[in-house]
Design a protein around this motif. Structure first.
Motif, PDB file in Angstrom:
ATOM      1  N   UNK A  64       0.954   2.881  12.402  1.00  0.00           N
ATOM      2  CA  UNK A  64      -0.574   3.489  12.870  1.00  0.00           C
ATOM      3  C   UNK A  64      -0.863   4.391  11.844  1.00  0.00           C
ATOM      4  N   UNK A  65       0.036   4.749  10.840  1.00  0.00           N
ATOM      5  CA  UNK A  65      -0.360   5.629   9.875  1.00  0.00           C
ATOM      6  C   UNK A  65      -1.423   4.968   8.812  1.00  0.00           C
ATOM      7  N   UNK A  66      -1.737   3.483   8.965  1.00  0.00           N
ATOM      8  CA  UNK A  66      -2.482   2.843   8.196  1.00  0.00           C
ATOM      9  C   UNK A  66      -3.767   2.465   9.088  1.00  0.00           C
ATOM     10  N   UNK A  67      -3.776   2.754  10.276  1.00  0.00           N
ATOM     11  CA  UNK A  67      -4.982   2.710  11.304  1.00  0.00           C
ATOM     12  C   UNK A  67      -5.829   3.761  11.686  1.00  0.00           C
ATOM     13  N   UNK A  68      -5.632   4.936  10.847  1.00  0.00           N
ATOM     14  CA  UNK A  68      -6.359   6.311  11.003  1.00  0.00           C
ATOM     15  C   UNK A  68      -5.697   7.116  11.939  1.00  0.00           C
ATOM     16  N   UNK A  69      -4.329   6.925  12.451  1.00  0.00           N
ATOM     17  CA  UNK A  69      -3.857   8.116  13.241  1.00  0.00           C
ATOM     18  C   UNK A  69      -3.623   9.617  12.573  1.00  0.00           C
ATOM     19  N   UNK A  70      -4.383  10.365  13.286  1.00  0.00           N
ATOM     20  CA  UNK A  70      -4.635  11.582  12.852  1.00  0.00           C
ATOM     21  C   UNK A  70      -3.381  12.391  12.369  1.00  0.00           C
ATOM     22  N   UNK A  71      -2.340  12.006  12.942  1.00  0.00           N
ATOM     23  CA  UNK A  71      -0.981  12.608  12.781  1.00  0.00           C
ATOM     24  C   UNK A  71      -0.607  12.353  11.297  1.00  0.00           C
ATOM     25  N   UNK A  72      -1.350  11.170  10.400  1.00  0.00           N
ATOM     26  CA  UNK A  72      -0.788  10.864   9.165  1.00  0.00           C
ATOM     27  C   UNK A  72      -2.047  10.976   8.364  1.00  0.00           C
ATOM     28  N   UNK A  73      -2.824  11.865   8.640  1.00  0.00           N
ATOM     29  CA  UNK A  73      -4.106  11.933   7.936  1.00  0.00           C
ATOM     30  C   UNK A  73      -3.670  12.596   6.579  1.00  0.00           C
ATOM     31  N   UNK A  74      -2.770  13.367   6.339  1.00  0.00           N
ATOM     32  CA  UNK A  74      -2.120  13.816   4.877  1.00  0.00           C
ATOM     33  C   UNK A  74      -1.486  13.007   4.146  1.00  0.00           C
ATOM     34  N   UNK A  75      -1.225  11.822   4.745  1.00  0.00           N
ATOM     35  CA  UNK A  75      -0.283  10.840   3.683  1.00  0.00           C
ATOM     36  C   UNK A  75      -1.129  10.700   2.533  1.00  0.00           C
ATOM     37  N   UNK A  76      -0.336  10.417   1.459  1.00  0.00           N
ATOM     38  CA  UNK A  76      -0.863  10.218   0.154  1.00  0.00           C
ATOM     39  C   UNK A  76      -0.800   8.766  -0.138  1.00  0.00           C
ATOM     40  N   UNK A  77      -1.924   8.062   0.705  1.00  0.00           N
ATOM     41  CA  UNK A  77      -1.919   6.752   0.785  1.00  0.00           C
ATOM     42  C   UNK A  77      -2.080   6.017  -0.849  1.00  0.00           C
ATOM     43  N   UNK A  78      -2.786   6.792  -1.700  1.00  0.00           N
ATOM     44  CA  UNK A  78      -2.903   6.335  -2.940  1.00  0.00           C
ATOM     45  C   UNK A  78      -1.327   6.146  -3.692  1.00  0.00           C
ATOM     46  N   UNK A  79      -0.454   6.603  -3.364  1.00  0.00           N
ATOM     47  CA  UNK A  79       0.872   6.526  -3.625  1.00  0.00           C
ATOM     48  C   UNK A  79       1.689   5.194  -3.435  1.00  0.00           C
ATOM     49  N   UNK A  80       0.961   4.480  -2.284  1.00  0.00           N
ATOM     50  CA  UNK A  80       1.350   3.163  -1.918  1.00  0.00           C
ATOM     51  C   UNK A  80       0.871   2.251  -2.800  1.00  0.00           C
ATOM     52  N   UNK A  81       1.426   1.553  -3.979  1.00  0.00           N
ATOM     53  CA  UNK A  81       0.967   0.350  -4.876  1.00  0.00           C
ATOM     54  C   UNK A  81       2.243  -0.248  -5.324  1.00  0.00           C
ATOM     55  N   UNK A  82       2.519  -1.201  -3.949  1.00  0.00           N
ATOM     56  CA  UNK A  82       3.503  -2.192  -4.266  1.00  0.00           C
ATOM     57  C   UNK A  82       3.330  -3.438  -5.339  1.00  0.00           C
ATOM     58  N   UNK A  83       2.006  -3.695  -5.594  1.00  0.00           N
ATOM     59  CA  UNK A  83       1.687  -4.487  -6.403  1.00  0.00           C
ATOM     60  C   UNK A  83       1.282  -3.973  -7.934  1.00  0.00           C
ATOM     61  N   UNK A  84       1.515  -2.604  -8.225  1.00  0.00           N
ATOM     62  CA  UNK A  84       1.324  -1.870  -9.268  1.00  0.00           C
ATOM     63  C   UNK A  84      -0.198  -1.730  -9.655  1.00  0.00           C
ATOM     64  N   UNK A  85      -0.697  -1.286 -10.654  1.00  0.00           N
ATOM     65  CA  UNK A  85      -2.034  -1.068 -10.894  1.00  0.00           C
ATOM     66  C   UNK A  85      -2.333  -1.444 -12.288  1.00  0.00           C
ATOM     67  N   UNK A  86      -3.622  -1.254 -12.742  1.00  0.00           N
ATOM     68  CA  UNK A  86      -3.919  -1.638 -14.258  1.00  0.00           C
ATOM     69  C   UNK A  86      -4.025  -2.789 -14.778  1.00  0.00           C
ATOM     70  N   UNK A  87      -4.263  -2.922 -16.098  1.00  0.00           N
ATOM     71  CA  UNK A  87      -4.326  -4.452 -16.592  1.00  0.00           C
ATOM     72  C   UNK A  87      -3.187  -5.571 -16.423  1.00  0.00           C
ATOM     73  N   UNK A  88      -1.939  -4.811 -15.907  1.00  0.00           N
ATOM     74  CA  UNK A  88      -0.897  -5.554 -15.735  1.00  0.00           C
ATOM     75  C   UNK A  88      -0.310  -5.630 -14.359  1.00  0.00           C
TER      76      UNK A  88
END
Length: 518
Positions: free
Chosen positions: A435-459
């Motif tokens: 539920x932290x990924x479906x808008x549950x207010x209890x987890x509104x302050x989660x840093x979702x941008x930290x979740x990058x299982x496939x990495x980011x950028x050109x690689x």
């Protein structure tokens, strides 16, 4: 009267003196090395450019704690404990920093910090082994121009359009997986889902990459190639300690064990080479959906292609990167769902309500299941397929990472597992809460941008879209058809596993029963 002496009598004092001299020299060398080690350690702790970063002094003094954690397969836990104690940036060894701030993804793996000082650190190429045939694949290509060339060639094969064309292939293996689980004999038969999911993902990738399955689902047995892949994970990570940090020792080891090391290196390449040869001999196929069909189409349009060596090493890469990792997520998520019956029931309700029949489940239709998508994300957060951070090396001008200027020649990384389990990033990080990924207010302050299982950028991961489609399809199919219960053998802390870049997974024994009406 004459006095005579034997040669042995004369030489004995000389021999003793020689031995004493050698011992003195050896002792002197050892003493000098010890003094050098102490002096270097003191410099690292108090005077090194990284001395201002927090971390245990012994880890700054020597890299032994770090290397021991790698050797034991607990690096992810070791780094997580350091972050719990020292915060979002930690000096984990004399010349290495670990970051668990969300901006680390952009600053290390993306285009770099927006601040002026320094630039984005490239991969630490010294820690990536070259391919036996001398060619580079997408993962170890140091030249950014050549990497972009290769990526551009493969990109259409992983596009949404290509995935739509490949949908029947994925469906075929998903339905075969269902048939195998149904044919388990007595209702409530127990399966090792690690094996079942590995069989499925490797068969799919074999078909996509070579136009031919590995037939592991058919034979209920690991292909020799796959066995070799699994055997080399741990060995490769531990040998990397020598090659990355002790090149002189590695050189001696290479000279002594050259044949055995070379045999292991070439075995994987030879498997890939023989299958690529067989596939190329077929040319364009009528189906037109596997990897090489899509590449042939580009070449027919006059676009630059791959060398034969590049084909071989990239094919070998896809058979690792696009298989075991997907099976890992599926297995970990099924374990979590069995541990959390309420979440499993909620997912079952969503899937079985959305589809009147199994034939209605496709890659396209499964995209629209919000709780399924949330479960997959939460599964990857708690059990990321690559738990450690991939190392990058700051350039001669240094880099600015998460607001910290990092001097040149520093290895930096953003590790998945320590970041995802940090309570400064996610609330209740050790709890499975889709539920932290479906808008549950209890987890509104989660840093979702930290979740990058496939990495980011050109690689970042080229097969990200394919992995999500494949996971949604396979999970929807098995959730629609079966009820699950964790077997007593796996009803413990199954996540307590060693990791050597990838997890050393234990069997996951789960009772599978055909659902009513499925």
């Amino acid at each position: 009267m004459e006095f005579s002496t034997s040669n042995s009598t004369i030489s004995r004092p000389s021999t003793i003196m020689d031995h004493l001299s050698i011992l003195r020299i050896v002792s002197l060398v050892i003493g000098l090395l010890f003094v050098r080690w102490i002096a270097r350690g003191v410099y690292r702790v108090y005077f090194h450019p990284l001395s201002r970063f927090p971390g245990p002094r012994f880890s700054a003094f020597t890299r032994l704690p770090h290397l021991n954690a790698v050797r034991r397969g607990i690096l992810h836990k070791h780094v997580a404990r350091l972050h719990e104690t020292y915060g979002e940036v930690v000096r984990i060894s004399p010349d290495e920093l670990s970051f668990i701030h969300p901006n680390a993804w952009r600053d290390i793996y993306g285009l770099g910090s927006k601040e002026d000082k320094g630039s984005a650190p490239p991969k630490a190429w010294g820690k990536y082994r070259n391919s036996p045939n001398g060619a580079y694949h997408l993962l170890n290509m140091p030249d950014p121009v050549q990497h972009a060339r290769q990526r551009k060639i493969f990109l259409p094969a992983f596009s949404n359009r290509a995935l739509t064309q490949q949908s029947p292939l994925f469906l075929r293996y998903a339905n075969q997986l269902v048939s195998i689980l149904k044919s388990g004999g007595v209702e409530g038969a127990q399966f090792d889902l690690i094996r079942v999911f590995n069989f499925t993902t490797f068969d799919i990738m074999g078909d996509l990459t070579f136009g031919e399955s590995l037939h592991m689902l058919d034979n209920a047995e690991y292909d020799p190639w796959v066995k070799a892949i699994f055997q080399n994970f741990k060995r490769g990570a531990q040998l990397g300690l020598l090659y990355n940090y002790y090149p002189l020792v590695a050189g001696v080891f290479q000279a002594v064990m050259h044949k055995k090391v070379a045999q292991a290196q070439y075995a994987h390449l030879n498997f890939a080479t023989s299958r690529v040869t067989k596939r190329l001999e077929k040319g364009r196929t009528s189906e037109g959906v596997d990897l090489w069909d899509l590449i042939f189409k580009q070449e027919e349009k006059g676009k630059a292609g791959l060398t034969r060596d590049e084909m071989d090493v990239n094919a070998g890469l896809f058979m690792i990167a696009g298989t075991e990792t997907t099976a890992t997520v599926l297995s970990g998520l099924m374990y979590l769902l069995c541990l959390h019956p309420a979440s499993l029931a909620k997912l079952v309700k969503e899937v079985r309500s959305a589809f009147p029949s199994s034939d209605d489940i496709t890659m396209e239709s499964a995209v629209g299941l919000p709780y399924l998508n949330a479960c997959i994300k939460e599964g990857m957060r708690m059990y990321p397929p690559v738990p450690i951070g991939l190392p990058h090396l700051t350039p001669p001008e240094g880099s600015t990472i998460c607001g910290h200027y990092v001097p040149p020649g520093t290895t930096v990384a953003a590790p998945h597992w320590p970041m995802y389990y940090s309570d400064t990033i996610f609330r209740d990080p050790k709890s499975f809460v889709p539920e932290r990924w479906t808008g549950d207010e209890r987890y509104a302050r989660d840093e979702r941008a930290a979740f990058q299982p496939f990495s980011v950028g050109p690689r970042d991961c080229l097969g990200k879209n394919m992995a999500y489609h494949e996971m949604r399809l396979l999970l929807s199919k098995v959730i629609f058809h079966f009820d699950f219960e964790l077997g007593p053998e796996s009803d413990g802390d199954w996540f307590d596993q060693e990791s050597y870049t990838l997890w050393q997974k234990k069997p996951l024994l789960i009772k599978v029963k055909t659902a009513t009406g499925a």
